[in-house]
Write a protein that holds these residues in place. Structure first.
Motif, mmCIF file in Angstrom:
data_model
loop_
_atom_site.group_PDB
_atom_site.id
_atom_site.type_symbol
_atom_site.label_atom_id
_atom_site.label_comp_id
_atom_site.label_asym_id
_atom_site.label_seq_id
_atom_site.Cartn_x
_atom_site.Cartn_y
_atom_site.Cartn_z
ATOM 1 N N MET A 90 0.829 -1.181 0.000
ATOM 2 C CA MET A 90 0.000 0.000 0.000
ATOM 3 C C MET A 90 0.878 1.250 0.000
ATOM 4 N N ASN A 91 0.301 2.351 -0.079
ATOM 5 C CA ASN A 91 0.897 3.693 -0.002
ATOM 6 C C ASN A 91 2.385 3.769 -0.316
ATOM 7 N N ARG A 92 2.805 3.149 -1.413
ATOM 8 C CA ARG A 92 4.231 3.134 -1.775
ATOM 9 C C ARG A 92 4.689 4.470 -2.352
ATOM 10 N N GLU A 93 3.754 5.251 -2.841
ATOM 11 C CA GLU A 93 4.095 6.492 -3.537
ATOM 12 C C GLU A 93 3.861 7.721 -2.659
ATOM 13 N N ASN A 94 4.258 7.668 -1.425
ATOM 14 C CA ASN A 94 4.012 8.782 -0.520
ATOM 15 C C ASN A 94 4.913 9.967 -0.821
ATOM 16 N N ASN A 95 4.330 11.149 -0.684
ATOM 17 C CA ASN A 95 5.094 12.376 -0.781
ATOM 18 C C ASN A 95 5.906 12.514 0.501
ATOM 19 N N GLY A 96 7.187 12.697 0.407
ATOM 20 C CA GLY A 96 8.063 12.754 1.571
ATOM 21 C C GLY A 96 7.740 13.871 2.540
ATOM 22 N N ASP A 97 7.094 14.963 2.071
ATOM 23 C CA ASP A 97 6.792 16.096 2.942
ATOM 24 C C ASP A 97 5.409 16.010 3.567
ATOM 25 N N GLU A 98 4.532 15.223 2.986
ATOM 26 C CA GLU A 98 3.164 15.129 3.497
ATOM 27 C C GLU A 98 3.154 14.452 4.863
ATOM 28 N N LYS A 119 8.122 -9.294 7.809
ATOM 29 C CA LYS A 119 8.773 -9.712 6.557
ATOM 30 C C LYS A 119 8.127 -9.055 5.340
ATOM 31 N N LYS A 120 6.809 -8.902 5.392
ATOM 32 C CA LYS A 120 6.085 -8.288 4.272
ATOM 33 C C LYS A 120 6.181 -6.755 4.313
ATOM 34 N N ALA A 121 5.980 -6.188 5.500
ATOM 35 C CA ALA A 121 5.919 -4.728 5.638
ATOM 36 C C ALA A 121 7.256 -4.061 5.347
ATOM 37 N N GLU A 122 8.361 -4.714 5.700
ATOM 38 C CA GLU A 122 9.663 -4.074 5.479
ATOM 39 C C GLU A 122 10.004 -3.985 3.993
ATOM 40 N N LYS A 123 9.254 -4.699 3.155
ATOM 41 C CA LYS A 123 9.436 -4.559 1.703
ATOM 42 C C LYS A 123 8.738 -3.301 1.188
ATOM 43 N N ARG A 160 12.601 -1.235 7.294
ATOM 44 C CA ARG A 160 12.631 -1.298 8.757
ATOM 45 C C ARG A 160 13.991 -0.802 9.224
ATOM 46 N N PRO A 161 14.008 0.220 10.065
ATOM 47 C CA PRO A 161 15.293 0.741 10.554
ATOM 48 C C PRO A 161 16.056 -0.330 11.342
ATOM 49 N N GLU A 162 17.365 -0.260 11.271
ATOM 50 C CA GLU A 162 18.197 -1.192 12.026
ATOM 51 C C GLU A 162 17.866 -1.061 13.509
ATOM 52 N N GLY A 163 17.734 -2.196 14.168
ATOM 53 C CA GLY A 163 17.419 -2.202 15.593
ATOM 54 C C GLY A 163 15.937 -2.298 15.902
ATOM 55 N N VAL A 164 15.093 -2.214 14.886
ATOM 56 C CA VAL A 164 13.646 -2.347 15.078
ATOM 57 C C VAL A 164 13.262 -3.802 14.888
ATOM 58 N N THR A 165 12.466 -4.328 15.832
ATOM 59 C CA THR A 165 12.029 -5.718 15.743
ATOM 60 C C THR A 165 10.600 -5.835 15.237
ATOM 61 N N VAL A 202 4.335 5.544 7.286
ATOM 62 C CA VAL A 202 3.144 4.841 7.761
ATOM 63 C C VAL A 202 2.696 3.808 6.727
ATOM 64 N N ILE A 203 2.585 2.564 7.163
ATOM 65 C CA ILE A 203 2.046 1.500 6.315
ATOM 66 C C ILE A 203 0.564 1.387 6.653
ATOM 67 N N ILE A 204 -0.286 1.649 5.681
ATOM 68 C CA ILE A 204 -1.730 1.630 5.899
ATOM 69 C C ILE A 204 -2.307 0.338 5.325
ATOM 70 N N THR A 205 -3.118 -0.325 6.154
ATOM 71 C CA THR A 205 -3.759 -1.566 5.726
ATOM 72 C C THR A 205 -5.237 -1.528 6.100
ATOM 73 N N ASP A 206 -5.981 -2.468 5.538
ATOM 74 C CA ASP A 206 -7.402 -2.601 5.800
ATOM 75 C C ASP A 206 -7.600 -3.416 7.087
ATOM 76 N N SER A 207 -8.372 -2.887 8.011
ATOM 77 C CA SER A 207 -8.599 -3.549 9.303
ATOM 78 C C SER A 207 -9.287 -4.906 9.151
ATOM 79 N N GLU A 208 -10.228 -4.994 8.235
ATOM 80 C CA GLU A 208 -10.945 -6.262 8.050
ATOM 81 C C GLU A 208 -10.015 -7.342 7.509
#
Length: 196
Positions: A1-9, A58-62, A66-71, A102-108
């Protein structure tokens, strides 16, 4: 999702956290979830969530590195109406975060994943999947993942697991309820703290 985010938004988000997070933000300027925090919070069902979070990471970091040190990720609400309410010894952090984090996903769809269910393409796909389960006499599809039943139906088990990737596919129909994750909370992102 949201791969094309504006860096300033920027996006306003909310997260419920243990009050100790405030101290960590004050002392270190950053907060990151550790496995021991999940174990403490989830107690007897922590293994269940850690297994799901490992898959999610594993999926979200693609999508967002994921910053180094984040689990593990930090779950956030995208509106004040859908934010988790404060409970004892927790605070709600209102954050303003660059949307690119921010990684946005569908709650359902996440609800399907968290129950080890098949995430359907649409209602017809769901109907066909349920017919397939019925044909094999499977009343509890999560048993295909959580028990050795999956060994007898490996194709069905793999079909379910593969369908979870749809959590990150915003081209599919949505329930209209969204949620998000971020990898860390930075002190400078905190706009307000509710329930001090």
């Amino acid at each position: 999702m949201n791969r094309e985010n504006n860096g300033d938004e920027k996006i306003r988000i909310w997260t419920r956290q243990d009050k100790r997070v405030l101290k960590e933000l004050e002392e270190k300027g950053i907060y990151r979830v550790k496995e021991e925090y999940i174990i403490e919070k989830m107690d007897t069902i922590s293994d269940y969530y850690i297994r799901l979070y490992d898959w999610y990471v594993k999926k979200a970091e693609k999508i967002i590195s994921r910053p180094e040190g984040v689990t593990y990720p930090i779950w956030v609400s995208l509106t004040s109406e859908t934010m988790l309410q404060p409970t004892e010894d927790t605070v709600i952090l209102e954050l303003e975060v660059p949307k690119k984090y921010v990684i946005i996903t569908d709650s359902e769809k996440w609800g399907y994943v968290i129950n080890y269910w098949y995430v359907p393409l649409n209602t017809e796909d769901e109907r066909l999947h349920n017919e397939e389960l019925k044909k094999y006499g499977i009343g509890n599809e999560s048993a295909l993942y959580t028990t050795d039943k999956g060994n007898f139906y490996p194709l069905l088990k793999n079909k379910i697991i593969k369908s979870w990737d749809r959590l990150f596919d915003d081209s599919l129909p949505s329930s209209g309820m969204s949620q998000g994750t971020i990898w860390e909370i930075r002190k400078e992102w905190v706009v307000d703290v509710l329930n001090r």
